[in-house]
Write an enzyme that holds these catalytic residues in place. Sequence first.
Site, PDB file in Angstrom:
ATOM      1  N   ARG A  34     -14.860 -76.157 -76.729  1.00 29.08           N
ATOM      2  CA  ARG A  34     -14.563 -77.285 -75.817  1.00 29.08           C
ATOM      3  C   ARG A  34     -15.574 -77.549 -74.956  1.00 29.08           C
ATOM      4  NH1 ARG A  34      -9.545 -74.929 -76.766  1.00 29.08           N
ATOM      5  NH2 ARG A  34      -8.314 -76.624 -77.942  1.00 29.08           N
TER       6      ARG A  34
ATOM      7  N   ASP B  19     -13.245 -76.074 -83.027  1.00 35.57           N
ATOM      8  CA  ASP B  19     -12.116 -76.656 -82.845  1.00 35.57           C
ATOM      9  C   ASP B  19     -12.071 -78.138 -82.654  1.00 35.57           C
ATOM     10  OD1 ASP B  19      -9.534 -77.187 -81.197  1.00 35.57           O
ATOM     11  OD2 ASP B  19      -9.848 -75.034 -80.474  1.00 35.57           O
TER      12      ASP B  19
ATOM     13  N   HIS C 140      -6.597 -77.901 -85.389  1.00 36.51           N
ATOM     14  CA  HIS C 140      -7.819 -77.745 -84.632  1.00 36.51           C
ATOM     15  C   HIS C 140      -8.962 -77.962 -85.411  1.00 36.51           C
ATOM     16  CE1 HIS C 140      -5.894 -76.344 -80.875  1.00 36.51           C
ATOM     17  NE2 HIS C 140      -5.182 -75.746 -81.404  1.00 36.51           N
TER      18      HIS C 140
ATOM     19  N   ASP D 229      -3.407 -71.563 -85.203  1.00 39.53           N
ATOM     20  CA  ASP D 229      -2.476 -71.931 -84.207  1.00 39.53           C
ATOM     21  C   ASP D 229      -2.069 -73.649 -84.335  1.00 39.53           C
ATOM     22  OD1 ASP D 229      -5.192 -72.139 -83.633  1.00 39.53           O
ATOM     23  OD2 ASP D 229      -4.776 -72.284 -81.575  1.00 39.53           O
ATOM     24  N   GLU D 230      -1.143 -73.935 -83.605  1.00 39.15           N
ATOM     25  CA  GLU D 230      -0.915 -75.426 -83.226  1.00 39.15           C
ATOM     26  C   GLU D 230      -1.453 -76.449 -84.189  1.00 39.15           C
ATOM     27  OE1 GLU D 230      -1.144 -75.080 -78.665  1.00 39.15           O
ATOM     28  OE2 GLU D 230      -3.130 -75.080 -79.551  1.00 39.15           O
TER      29      GLU D 230
ATOM     30  N   TRP E 236      -0.267 -64.701 -78.646  1.00 41.67           N
ATOM     31  CA  TRP E 236      -0.638 -65.412 -77.305  1.00 41.67           C
ATOM     32  C   TRP E 236       0.528 -66.180 -76.724  1.00 41.67           C
ATOM     33  CZ3 TRP E 236      -0.493 -70.874 -76.850  1.00 41.67           C
ATOM     34  CH2 TRP E 236      -0.152 -71.748 -78.074  1.00 41.67           C
TER      35      TRP E 236
ATOM     36  N   TYR F  36      -4.402 -65.424 -69.965  1.00 40.93           N
ATOM     37  CA  TYR F  36      -5.340 -66.807 -70.176  1.00 40.93           C
ATOM     38  C   TYR F  36      -5.851 -67.101 -68.944  1.00 40.93           C
ATOM     39  CZ  TYR F  36      -3.785 -68.242 -74.870  1.00 40.93           C
ATOM     40  OH  TYR F  36      -3.556 -68.389 -76.307  1.00 40.93           O
TER      41      TYR F  36
ATOM     42  N   ASP G 235      -7.852 -69.108 -68.218  1.00 39.05           N
ATOM     43  CA  ASP G 235      -8.131 -70.747 -67.579  1.00 39.05           C
ATOM     44  C   ASP G 235      -7.165 -71.048 -66.933  1.00 39.05           C
ATOM     45  OD1 ASP G 235      -6.461 -70.260 -70.129  1.00 39.05           O
ATOM     46  OD2 ASP G 235      -6.650 -72.534 -70.782  1.00 39.05           O
TER      47      ASP G 235
ATOM     48  N   TRP H 273     -10.126 -70.102 -72.191  1.00 38.60           N
ATOM     49  CA  TRP H 273     -10.208 -71.802 -72.871  1.00 38.60           C
ATOM     50  C   TRP H 273     -10.967 -72.407 -72.111  1.00 38.60           C
ATOM     51  CZ3 TRP H 273      -9.074 -71.505 -77.947  1.00 38.60           C
ATOM     52  CH2 TRP H 273      -7.940 -70.433 -78.333  1.00 38.60           C
ATOM     53  N   THR H 274     -12.033 -73.328 -72.543  1.00 31.77           N
ATOM     54  CA  THR H 274     -12.930 -74.142 -71.615  1.00 31.77           C
ATOM     55  C   THR H 274     -12.711 -75.291 -71.396  1.00 31.77           C
ATOM     56  OG1 THR H 274     -14.686 -74.068 -73.363  1.00 31.77           O
ATOM     57  CG2 THR H 274     -14.655 -72.136 -71.942  1.00 31.77           C
ATOM     58  N   GLU H 275     -11.493 -75.750 -71.453  1.00 30.90           N
ATOM     59  CA  GLU H 275     -11.690 -77.451 -71.408  1.00 30.90           C
ATOM     60  C   GLU H 275     -11.991 -77.669 -69.973  1.00 30.90           C
ATOM     61  OE1 GLU H 275      -9.049 -75.494 -72.837  1.00 30.90           O
ATOM     62  OE2 GLU H 275      -7.974 -76.594 -74.390  1.00 30.90           O
TER      63      GLU H 275
HETATM   64  C1  ACM Z   1      -3.823 -70.767 -78.483  1.00 26.21           C
HETATM   65  O1  ACM Z   1      -3.776 -70.754 -77.138  1.00 26.21           O
HETATM   66  N1  ACM Z   1      -3.698 -72.069 -78.882  1.00 26.21           N
HETATM   67  C2  ACM Z   1      -4.048 -69.645 -79.154  1.00 26.21           C
END
Ligand code: ACM
Length: 549
Positions: free
Chosen positions: A166, A195, A266, A332-333, A399, A424, A426, A474-476
């Site tokens: 990110r 990602d 991702h 994930d996702e 997670w 997390y 962030d 996570w660096t958004e």
């Molecule tokens: C995640 O936070 N999508 C692993």
Amino acid sequence: MYRNAPFAWRARVTALPGMTLEQLIPAPARAEAVPGSSFVAGPATTLWAGPGTESTERWLRATLGAALGLPLTPGAEGAGRSVVLLVDASLEPEAYRLTLDEARVEIRGGAAPGVFWGAQTLRQLFGPDAFRRAHLRPGTPYSLPACVIEDAPRFGWRGMMLDVARHFMPKDGVLRYLDLLAAHKLNVFHFHLTDDQGWRVEIKRHPRLTEAGSWRARSKWGHRNSPLWEERPHGGFYTQDDIREIVAYADSLHITVVPEIDVPGHSQAAISAYPHLGSTDVVDTRALTVWDTWGVSKNVLAPTEDVLRFYEGVFEEILDLFPSTFVHVGGDECPKDQWKASAAAQARIKELGVEGEDGLQSWFIRHFDTWLTARGRRLIGWDEILEGGLAEGAAVSSWRGYRGGIAAAKAGHDVVMCPEQHVYLDHRQDGGPDEPMPIGFVRTLEDVYRFEPVPAELTEEEATHVLGTQANVWTEVMENQDRVDYQVFPRLAAFCEVAWRRLPAPAERDFAGFERRMTAHYARLDALGVDYRPPAARCPGSGGRPPKG
Ligand code: ACM
């Protein structure tokens, strides 16, 4: 003030804050002072390093020696005024025993890592000066309290995940973070390299992954639904030599780098570089760009043999670069919209005889599970990978709370606990209005200190599957290193206590005592140049409590 200083301080034995046994972070399992005695380190102090302790010998000279102006010239094992490093196989590999008396400092570790963690404790005993890159007080002798410290970690996996997709962190920043992890006795660096918003590792056989996939034209500023944009290109990647350097440096600090290549979701950055990787019968993937906003892109990998071969090529290069047993495949996702709409994906479901789109996702992950196992590695993925059943040996990063980790451990899979509700980083550290880009749950320093990685639902036997824990970054909304520092610190200090120590149950933990030890630790972080979130007392007007109601 100037008149006397040059002469006065030369003769003084420096007694800086942070030099008592009560100020260590993480606190050791056992520390006993020997009153009335001390070891004085100065230019005459020698260093003797027994077989198997060379990494710590090099680190001590390069880091502690430079910071304190100690030459640490090679000495004999029995010499007076010496630092002695030994491997003692009667200890666990990461355990150490640090003995300080008038004549010497002895660090015994069960293996090379234990010796190294003992050296980290020694560094803290020297006080904040030991955390600088160059020494400020030439010729100063340093006095250390005589003591015996015995210590060993609770978990073998004590990690931090850094998302460099990110926002890219240039190599120097990554090396700096490895130093910071080592200073907190953390030993796993989970490197989130790909990602939707960027591909960060050079893959020789697929050069467009970085040529096209490592830059985006602009970035969302703030939350995913914010109307604001940072209207300038953002990007960067690590060459394979950069990666080799990072891995070698981590190894010198007894840190394992676990690479993550996120599949099959991702993946928009990869698809924008190689459009055939996406569902070309559903979207014109040639029109895709590296994603410029946050969230979860619907552009996921197509479930084709071609895509598997492409990623086998990627993983072959990843295995060459990263010696880690575990290789993270994300998982994930992965939104299923395109697979639902794709005639090719639907045909694939029939052909493979799998259960719908979820079955396709499992098929994808299982393929790489088998593929990695055949090469002597182990797959690890986010807890979604449990949903289709896993091969023996695969492990899970839990997670979405503890649930996935509990299910995995009960099924006999190893687990790394990193529930978003707890670790997390962030997520904001305070409910007050002044937190920069406040997202997610409020997770204070105290909340992190009271995080328990092993849930009560697990039996003793099942709990042995909890390899350990990691904090995820996570660096958004962390566009540069200062912002990463702010989110990570001081909470990583609380996290390292959780990962290293056998703490009492969360409600019984001595947070006030931890905060007292943090006073010395802030001085260390200051010397290291860490841009941590200041404690509320230092920063009136911010760090307020959450609004009532
Ligand atoms: C995640 O936070 N999508 C692993």
